[in-house]
Design an enzyme around this catalytic site. Structure first.
Site, PDB file in Angstrom:
ATOM      1  N   GLU A 144     -26.820  24.244  64.916  1.00 37.96           N
ATOM      2  CA  GLU A 144     -26.482  25.534  65.527  1.00 37.96           C
ATOM      3  C   GLU A 144     -26.693  26.695  64.565  1.00 37.96           C
ATOM      4  O   GLU A 144     -26.627  27.850  64.979  1.00 37.96           O
ATOM      5  CB  GLU A 144     -25.033  25.519  66.025  1.00 37.96           C
ATOM      6  CG  GLU A 144     -24.828  24.649  67.250  1.00 37.96           C
ATOM      7  CD  GLU A 144     -23.560  24.986  68.006  1.00 37.96           C
ATOM      8  OE1 GLU A 144     -23.045  26.116  67.842  1.00 37.96           O
ATOM      9  OE2 GLU A 144     -23.084  24.142  68.765  1.00 37.96           O
ATOM     10  N   LYS A 179       5.507  49.478  84.132  1.00 38.03           N
ATOM     11  CA  LYS A 179       5.376  50.291  85.333  1.00 38.03           C
ATOM     12  C   LYS A 179       4.959  49.352  86.456  1.00 38.03           C
ATOM     13  O   LYS A 179       3.872  48.775  86.417  1.00 38.03           O
ATOM     14  CB  LYS A 179       4.354  51.397  85.157  1.00 38.03           C
ATOM     15  CG  LYS A 179       4.295  52.313  86.389  1.00 38.03           C
ATOM     16  CD  LYS A 179       3.111  53.246  86.368  1.00 38.03           C
ATOM     17  CE  LYS A 179       3.075  54.015  87.695  1.00 38.03           C
ATOM     18  NZ  LYS A 179       1.755  54.639  87.921  1.00 38.03           N
ATOM     19  N   LEU A 193     -16.129  19.589  68.465  1.00 36.18           N
ATOM     20  CA  LEU A 193     -16.365  19.470  67.034  1.00 36.18           C
ATOM     21  C   LEU A 193     -15.114  19.799  66.226  1.00 36.18           C
ATOM     22  O   LEU A 193     -14.786  19.112  65.254  1.00 36.18           O
ATOM     23  CB  LEU A 193     -17.518  20.400  66.628  1.00 36.18           C
ATOM     24  CG  LEU A 193     -17.747  20.621  65.128  1.00 36.18           C
ATOM     25  CD1 LEU A 193     -18.061  19.314  64.422  1.00 36.18           C
ATOM     26  CD2 LEU A 193     -18.851  21.644  64.902  1.00 36.18           C
ATOM     27  N   GLY A 243      -4.301  59.768  93.134  1.00 37.64           N
ATOM     28  CA  GLY A 243      -5.624  60.339  92.898  1.00 37.64           C
ATOM     29  C   GLY A 243      -6.076  61.352  93.919  1.00 37.64           C
ATOM     30  O   GLY A 243      -7.222  61.803  93.864  1.00 37.64           O
TER      31      GLY A 243
END
Length: 670
Positions: A52, A511, A346, A572
């Site tokens: 690797e 909240k 591994l 919003g």
């Protein structure tokens, strides 16, 4: 018998740790939602730190150390169970195609030489090198017949090995049972219960489970319990059956190619694996399997004639730097062992040893420092200074003004004192920089953060945890995006952990938002009350977002909420105060702070809400969506101050007729 240690996660890592602890004399329980769903199934069992080409020195050293443990570790497991793990010190062959260059990315060794040694670079902490050998085109095709014609050479890594991943999982489970580890399958851990820096239990679908020590080893699912940067990376795989009668010689070597590997087993070839950032979306896909087959056939053409045996997939736990999270946590009795990505199999033996040493002997290997969770929480270079709430804003500069003539008490929520009565948010900004500037300009001391958006790295929330100086700003995690009480409770627990991981050990604020209505974003009163009752029982300071309903506000106060947060108008919308009469009733009857939340669009509306007697405001959209957010943030700050001062001063009476401002007596009439 109460276990001394509870391990959350029944994959290879969790089971390896459990066995090691048990063999050292500790009672252990492993909790797992599904032993069959672990990341073990998204692997082929390669033990390949050399193939690797791991760039990180500490990671390379950790992998080498674990690979060295494998022979004794698997032998011990096989003696305990009488089963075979499939461990083989077979070496790994990494073929290189022409476009990668004659010697691929390694570039060492003398071209044309058969098996010319070319040791890999040494890790500073490694005691010896791990050898690699370059094979030219003639040598590699001789060494492994049947490779694709485009293969021009390759690397031979003699110290890499393999293990049968599925056999290993079964051996570990059997070994754990044989030594007396309690394995509890079908247990979903929903959250950690904490008090004063200690875990006092885990909330599960089977009730609360307690122990002296806890280990988080739940792989790709770790992020559902704590706000750790561990996310799933799906890996698809398949196997083909080796024909009983074949004119070609069978594959004998593990082939580690470019974006593909082929692992020979007794009667089949295992082919893998994709690496897909798709969350927890299950199942194999035609595209994924096609990519694997195309790459595998290019590397080893004769397998195109082999019958397909099966497909499968799994979720690997990955972190931003693709290194594991190992070692101590923000709680004294909670240890992390997660985020192993593609090296979980591994690293199983070395992880088990290091974690057992840490828990039982308080011995922290120096190597663990490189894998500590705190590496993801470095302080931002851009901090947001806290300014006095009475700051003036003139010609673009802050300057102190004289003390207010009317004395005001500070804002107190759940026993914590704040000078600022303006809270802000972190969403909807065009950039992190605009958010930072706006928070600073607002002089706020409380900033709300959407837990789910930070957790999923939603647009605009990448790096948010590091963007603000949390030593100066109080985090208010919120449950935005939750449609049910159950979802909100789970996300609230994550929010508390997020605050703790960022250094706010005593932060239990949340909240609470429960919003099933996706069109108008109106909160669910029943779900909010249900969630609030449970969260209060768990020690949260609950700040519930609600419709301006005086009866609901009173009920939430009665169950123990720290505030109530009625909306002025839909989230919003910027419509301003549309619920004035109800908010006034809530304020008159409340014994806890009232925070007007949602719908405020301008500073005049913010001042009006404060003039009603609200204790504080939470404003996000009006600031974030302004063309100049920082300037609007300062305006909202001044409006909150002005509105509060006006409320304390008291309004003049309203009359039906005019009243002159100047006295009429003593005036000159002629």
């Amino acid at each position: 018998m109460i276990s001394e240690t509870v391990i959350i996660g029944g994959g290879v890592i969790g089971l390896a740790i459990a066995i090691e602890l048990k063999l050292r004399g500790t009672n252990v329980t492993v909790l797992c939602r599904d032993f069959q769903a672990a990341a073990t199934h998204a692997a082929a069992g390669m033990l390949a730190p050399d193939a690797e080409n791991i760039p990180n020195g500490a990671m390379r050293s950790l992998c080498w150390r674990s690979r060295a443990l494998y022979p004794d570790w698997t032998r011990k497991l096989e003696e305990l169970t009488g089963l075979n793990t499939g461990y083989r010190a077979c070496g790994i062959l990494a073929p290189v195609f022409e476009e990668a260059g004659e010697q691929g990315s390694r570039g060492a060794g003398e071209q044309g030489k058969l098996l010319s040694p070319a040791p890999l670079p040494l890790c500073p902490s490694a005691s010896e090198e791990s050898p690699a050998y370059w094979l030219n085109k003639e040598a590699i095709h001789q060494y492994q017949p049947g490779l694709g014609a485009e293969v021009v050479g390759g690397w031979w890594y003699p110290e890499d090995a393999q293990v049968d991943n599925k056999a290993l999982a079964q051996v570990l489970q059997t070994a754990a049972e044989s030594v007396g580890v309690e394995l509890r399958d079908g247990i979903t851990v929903e959250g950690f219960l904490q008090q004063q820096g200690q875990v006092v239990g885990v909330q599960t679908n089977a009730g609360i489970i307690r122990a002296a020590h806890y280990v988080l080893a739940s792989g790709a699912w770790s992020n559902e319990l704590l706000p750790l940067p561990v996310l799933p990376r799906k890996g698809q795989m398949l196997s083909v059956r080796i024909p009983e009668v074949s004119p070609e010689l069978p594959l004998k070597r593990v082939l580690f190619g470019q974006d593909i590997y082929i692992v020979p087993r007794r009667d089949r070839l295992v082919i893998g694996a994709t690496s897909e950032d798709v969350g927890f979306i299950p199942n194999n896909t035609p595209e994924g399997i096609q990519k694997l087959l195309q790459a595998a056939i290019r590397l080893y053409p004769q397998l195109k004639h082999y019958p397909i045996q099966e497909f499968w997939w799994g979720f690997r736990p990955t972190t931003p730097d693709e290194l594991p999270i190992l070692g101590t946590s923000h709680c004294q009795n909670l240890t992390f062992a997660t985020g192993h990505y593609r090296n979980g199999i591994l690293l199983a033996p070395v992880t088990a040893t290091l974690i057992a040493d840490l828990i039982l002997e308080q011995k922290s290997d120096p190597l663990l420092a490189d894998f500590h969770y705190s590496r993801f929480h470095s302080k931002s270079s851009t901090s947001t200074p806290m300014l006095t709430h009475s700051a003036n804003f003139s010609n673009g500069h802050h300057s102190a003004i004289s003390p207010l003539p009317t004395q005001d008490s500070p804002l107190i929520i759940a026993g914590k004192t704040f000078q600022s009565r303006l809270m802000t948010g972190t969403g909807k900004y065009r950039s992190i920089e605009e958010m930072q500037q706006s928070v600073a300009a607002s002089d706020c001391q409380i900033v709300t953060v959407a837990v789910r958006r930070v957790q999923t790295k939603a647009p605009g929330h990448e790096g948010l945890a590091e963007a603000l100086d949390w030593t100066k700003i109080w985090m208010l995690p919120n449950t935005a995006g939750c449609q049910t009480a159950e979802e909100a409770i789970r996300v609230a627990r994550l929010g508390r952990e997020m605050a703790k991981l960022l250094g706010q050990e005593d932060n239990n604020f949340i909240k609470l938002e429960v919003i099933p209505d996706l069109k108008y974003l109106l909160p669910d009163p029943i779900g909010t009350l249900q969630a609030a009752e449970q969260l209060v029982k768990e020690g949260f300071a609950v700040l519930p977002y609600i419709n301006a309903d005086p009866m609901l506000a009173k009920r939430l106060e009665e169950v123990g909420c720290a505030t109530v947060m009625p909306l002025a108008s839909p989230i919003g919308s910027g419509q301003g105060l549309k619920t004035t009469a109800n908010i006034q009733i809530i304020i008159e009857n409340a014994g806890v702070p009232v925070v007007v939340d949602a719908g405020i669009g301008s500073p005049s509306e913010a001042a009006q809400a404060m003039e009603l007697g609200a204790d504080a405001l939470l404003i996000n959209s009006a600031i974030a969506l302004s063309p100049k957010p920082a300037a609007m943030a300062r305006a909202m700050n001044l409006a909150a101050v002005a509105g509060r001062l006006a409320y304390l001063a008291g309004r003049m009476p309203i009359k039906d007729y005019a009243s002159p401002s100047s006295p009429l007596t003593g005036t000159i009439t002629s």
